[in-house]
Design an enzyme around this catalytic site. Structure first.
Site, mmCIF file in Angstrom:
data_model
loop_
_atom_site.group_PDB
_atom_site.id
_atom_site.type_symbol
_atom_site.label_atom_id
_atom_site.label_comp_id
_atom_site.label_asym_id
_atom_site.label_seq_id
_atom_site.Cartn_x
_atom_site.Cartn_y
_atom_site.Cartn_z
ATOM 1 N N ASN A 876 -3.573 -7.897 52.939
ATOM 2 C CA ASN A 876 -3.670 -7.703 51.488
ATOM 3 C C ASN A 876 -3.147 -8.937 50.738
ATOM 4 O OD1 ASN A 876 -4.850 -5.194 51.567
ATOM 5 N ND2 ASN A 876 -2.892 -4.119 51.682
ATOM 6 N N GLU A 911 -1.955 2.112 55.884
ATOM 7 C CA GLU A 911 -2.693 1.689 57.057
ATOM 8 C C GLU A 911 -2.403 2.562 58.272
ATOM 9 O OE1 GLU A 911 -0.187 0.254 55.692
ATOM 10 O OE2 GLU A 911 1.224 -0.657 57.115
#
Length: 991
Positions: A876, A911
């Site tokens: 990210n 995640e």
């Protein structure tokens, strides 16, 4: 031997007899400090014992027939095959016929239920002897045979039927011999005593009967053997080599050389050579033939005798006997009650009280498992040593079969190899043996050496190749390594692979073509090394094909990719710049995951899959699986090996198979399609042209394709000419047409076996259905009168119309209700799924785990796995949240591709994902999770056009249990996941 392990050393003598030695781990340590010469002396000592032990036979394929297959009684007494190819089984309670699909009981005309004997005459007709009489099968009935006085001919269990010449049979009934003579005019047979008006006195009570040459009979006459020829009876006794003890000779056989074999109930086995005058004792010295009430004797197509004993079978001949018992798949107390070698050479074994076993591929296959000496049934690689020993890499080290031996043993010189998965074996030009494991251990046994030594620790080794110059190439999933001088400098050197951006990558395999060019499959691209120069060869395949397999012939590359419907053949000259592959359809293997490729000396292509092995001979495919005789369908990675004699070894997840005669794969008997039964409205009709009055009942046709190999691959194509234009296909050999209109028809049928590639000739059944009475003239006149009467009912039309409208409204209401329910279900599913990945959300997956816990109260195991993408925050931060979202969606997609229907995947947060695996525990799920981990995180994740990143993942696994809560199991999986991250991530940890 307390405190240590035990290993077994085997060898064979010239008669294929196996000898054993036992050695503890302490003894291995002692020998480890001594010279190789001492070790060889011990081997010679064991060889001196080679005359003690009989040879091991191979594994019998487990094709069992019992009540689930239609064999209503498991006490098989006799077996025979008729002229059409049907298999008949006599039992202690009924006669059964096998049509390739299942057994069907045959009742019509059979006297009694206990079948004592079956025999096929010269015309292929079946004779059935029971304890209440004798009959012969004609069409769909068994016609009883009687004496002149009209009495039945009851028979006792044993060898009591024989063909005596054209239109003559002999039978033993009431311990007397009877002659059966055909009466063609009446289509019957007549029985009379055999020794009426015959020279010589009749023999005493007869125990066994065998027809020899023309007008010749052999009989077991108590302790003697009687020979009838030229109208006289000659008796053999002690003076002719028979034992002095009183015996009953209950079974006899004339072998292919004309030698007479006789077996007694007391265990004696004698033979009279052709033209000889004295019997010779043939009982194996090292194998006991125990006393049996009803012994069985047969001979296979290769001339080997099959003799029943009290622990299975004895097979072979003088000086070359072997036992087939519990080590080969028979139960320790199996009593062999009947044997049959069918027209395809397969062996059928009747077992008293336990049904029937079909030894599929009897002449063609040899199968080996842990019972025959393999340290592990998981077989990965093969190699024939220079001394003729076959070496086998298994899931637990190295096994060996010395030349001319009949069984595998743990390789005596492989102590350093250990219990590892040996995926690769190779021999250098000096005779050194190299072994590579999936754990990355590269080991070597020096030429003439006694033990293996570890040379290097590399990434997972996928292939070994010794090229023509003597260099050893090592293909790993972390790059390519080479040993330029294996004999003197065994240190591997990493080969830089920066050609066309391939990098180190996964080097899947390597091979060499006739021009000397070396070919490598790196990161699914083809690389070539020729004349010291590396080049990337653009394969020119259609679309975005990602190659997974490659093998070489002399001037040809064969290429394959998972999930594709074809393999490709391409010419591979040394100076080629671009391959021009020729696509070839994969036939019966279409859609099957591949596990290996082989090109043999015949230029045949062999493809291993998880459902068998496909063979392409240049014009046709053959599928080899358990129905063909293969030990197991799931073949292992690269475990296809052609031996020096052209035979092929196949490694599977449950043993090794040896195909002895590959050339016979395409020499099978033609497939024949038969009309087994034709009936109309329940009435049996002839399976030929017929004409019958019309009936509203159904026409039913039962088919039979009497080839017992790969029967599950049979498909039947049919159409009814006069009613249908297109062909229909069915897997069931049963055709049914209900309420056919009157007319002329022709039923056309063809059988096709997708595994063997065989196709039968077209079979037709023409028939006529005559018009019914209501199509006559007077019936039409009656209908005209009836039409006038119907006018009186016209007033009811409006009422009927209103009723129909009400019914239509009711249907509309039901349809609207179903639509509302479907919409509500869609809303419910959206509430339970993650909007980004479309996996279950946290609440849904937690609820599924809770339900699985409740189901586990019945003892069903399951696993809960917490999956986490390693260093996801970096993705990210480095590539943006859109890239992170793409990785999450790709992660879920890959995971789902490798899940079963019953598995469930849910997003736990960020995640982290939860995986529920029902039916698996920590032992059975280990391999499954390892495969999943490799499949999900082995390849880079695409995040945008032309850009991908490597992402690893960690698994925390816990076994579910009844009584626990979902939160507890998730917490335990989280502990295991935390431990995986502490240990460096990209791994699986169990709690």
């Amino acid at each position: 031997m307390p405190g240590g392990s035990v290993s077994v050393i085997l060898a064979t003598n010239k008669d294929n007899m196996v000898i054993e030695g036992i050695c503890s781990d302490a003894a291995h340590k002692w020998w480890g400090g001594r010279s190789a010469a001492w070790f060889l002396h011990v081997q010679l000592l064991f060889l001196a014992l080679a005359f003690i032990w009989p040879a091991y036979g191979q594994q019998i394929p487990p094709r069992q027939f019992g009540q689930h297959e239609g064999l209503g009684n498991m006490g098989v007494t006799s077996l025979v095959q008729d002229g059409d190819g049907y298999l008949w089984a006599g039992t202690e309670n009924g006669l059964y016929r096998y049509d390739g699909e299942r057994f069907h009981r045959f009742r019509t005309g059979v006297p009694g239920s206990v079948v004592a004997a079956l025999h096929a005459d010269q015309a292929g007709q079946i004779w059935v002897g029971t304890t209440e009489g004798l009959c012969r099968i004609v069409r769909h009935a068994c016609r009883q045979v009687l004496t002149r006085e009209g009495r039945a001919l009851p028979m006792a269990l044993g060898q009591h039927l024989a063909v005596f010449g054209p239109d003559q049979m002999v039978v033993v009934s009431g311990e007397r011999l009877w002659r059966l003579t055909a009466r063609p005019a009446a289509d019957t047979w007549e029985a009379r005593p055999f020794f009426d008006n015959q020279a010589g006195a009749p023999p005493p009570a007869i125990d066994a009967l065998l027809a020899g040459g023309a007008g010749e009979l052999w009989m077991g006459c108590g302790a003697r053997i009687c020979h009838y020829h030229h109208g006289r009876v000659e008796e053999y006794g002690v003076a002719h080599g028979l034992p002095e003890a009183p015996l009953a000779w209950s079974v006899m056989l004339l072998d292919q050389r004309g030698e007479l074999w006789c077996r007694s109930r007391g265990g004696h086995l004698l033979s009279l050579p052709a033209g000889g005058a004295r019997f010779v004792e043939r009982r194996p010295a090292a194998i006991r033939l125990e006393a049996l009430l009803d012994p069985v004797l047969a001979q296979d197509r290769d001339g080997r005798l099959l003799v029943s004993n009290n622990f299975g079978l004895t097979r072979g001949g003088p000086g070359r006997w072997e036992t087939l018992g519990s080590k080969q798949g028979l139960a320790a107390d199996d009593e062999i009650s009947a044997l049959l070698v069918d027209r395809e050479g397969d062996l059928w074994i009747g077992i008293a009280g336990r049904g029937l076993r079909h030894w599929q591929g009897y002449r063609r296959w040899e199968n080996w498992t842990e019972r025959q000496g393999l340290p592990s049934a998981t077989v990965w690689s093969f190699l024939r040593d220079r001394d003729g020993t076959l070496l086998v890499g298994t899931g637990r080290g190295l096994a060996a079969m010395p030349a001319h031996a009949a069984g595998f043993v743990t390789h005596a010189r492989s102590a350093a190899v250990g219990d590892v998965q040996l995926g690769n074996l190779a021999m250098d030009h000096a005779g050194g043996l190299w072994a590579g494991s999936f754990a990355g251990a590269l080991q070597r046994r020096r030429p003439g050496g006694a033990r293996f030594e570890q040379v290097a620790k590399l990434p997972r080794i996928l292939a070994l190749l010794v090229d023509r110059s003597g260099q050893l190439w090592i293909c790993c999933d972390g790059g390519l390594y080479v040993i330029a001088d294996p004999e003197h400098d065994p240190r591997p050197r990493r080969v830089p692979l920066d050609v066309a951006g391939t990098g180190g990558g996964v080097v899947r395999t390597a091979c060499q073509t006739a021009q000397g060019a070396l070919w490598f499959l790196v990161n699914r691209e083809v690389l070539r090394l020729y004349d010291g120069r590396w080049t990337t060869v653009r394969h020119g395949l259609p679309g975005d094909v990602r190659l997974s397999f490659m093998t070489c012939a002399e001037q040809t590359l064969w290429l394959a990719a998972q999930g594709e419907a074809a393999v490709w053949q391409a010419r591979a000259d040394a100076d080629v710049a671009r391959l021009s592959p020729l696509a070839m359809a994969m036939g019966p293997l279409k859609g099957q995951p591949l596990s290996g490729m082989l090109i043999d000396r015949r230029h045949w292509l062999w493809l291993g899959t998880d459902s068998g092995v496909g063979v392409w001979n240049g014009s046709a495919w053959r599928l080899l699986n358990q129905d063909s005789g293969l030990v197991w369908n799931d073949t292992n990675q690269g475990a296809l090996y052609e031996d020096q004699d052209g035979s092929v070894w196949i490694g599977t997840a449950n043993g090794a198979s040896h195909l002895l005669h590959p050339q016979s794969l395409f020499e099978q008997q033609p497939l024949r399609l038969l009309l087994d039964r034709v009936s109309l409205d329940g009435v049996t009709l002839p399976a030929a042209r017929f004409s019958v009055p019309w009936t509203p009942g159904a026409l039913e046709v039962r088919l039979a394709a009497l080839s017992f190999h790969n029967h599950d691959a049979l498909r039947y194509h049919y159409r009814l000419d006069g009613l249908e234009q297109r062909w229909n296909t069915t897997e069931v050999p049963q055709l049914r047409y209900a309420a056919l209109p009157p007319g002329k028809y022709e039923l056309q049928m063809v059988a096709e076996n997708g595994a063997t590639g065989m196709r039968s000739a077209l079979v037709t059944l023409p028939f006529t259905l005559a018009p019914p009475w209501w199509r006559t003239v007077w019936f039409y006149l009656a209908m005209a009168v009836l039409a006038l009467a119907l006018l009186a009912l016209a007033w009811r039309w409006r009422l009927n119309k209103a009723l129909r409208r009400a019914l239509e409204l009711e249907v509309l209401v039901r349809e609207r209700t179903r639509e509302l329910e479907a919409s509500r279900e869609q809303h419910r599913l959206r509430a339970l799924t993650d909007s980004l990945t479309q996996a279950w959300n946290r609440a849904a997956i937690t609820d599924l785990i809770s339900r699985q816990i409740a189901a586990a109260a019945g003892g069903q195991p399951f696993l809960v796995v917490l999956l986490d993408l390693d260093h996801f925050k970096r993705i990210n931060d480095t590539h943006g949240h859109l890239a992170g979202d793409a990785v999450l969606k790709e992660f879920v997609a890959r995971t789902r591709q490798n899940l079963r229907d019953a598995d469930a995947l849910g997003r736990y947060g960020g995640e982290e994902f939860l995986l529920l695996l029902p039916g698996l525990d920590a032992v059975t799920g280990h391999k499954r999770l390892s495969q999943l981990h490799l499949a999900v995180c082995a390849a880079p994740f695409p995040i945008e056009a032309g850009l991908s990143i490597a992402v690893t993942c960690s698994f925390g696994v816990t076994a579910g249990r009844a009584g626990a809560s979902a939160e507890e199991l998730i917490g335990q999986a989280d502990v295991a996941l935390y431990r995986a991250k502490e240990k460096g991530r990209n791994r699986i940890e169990y709690n």
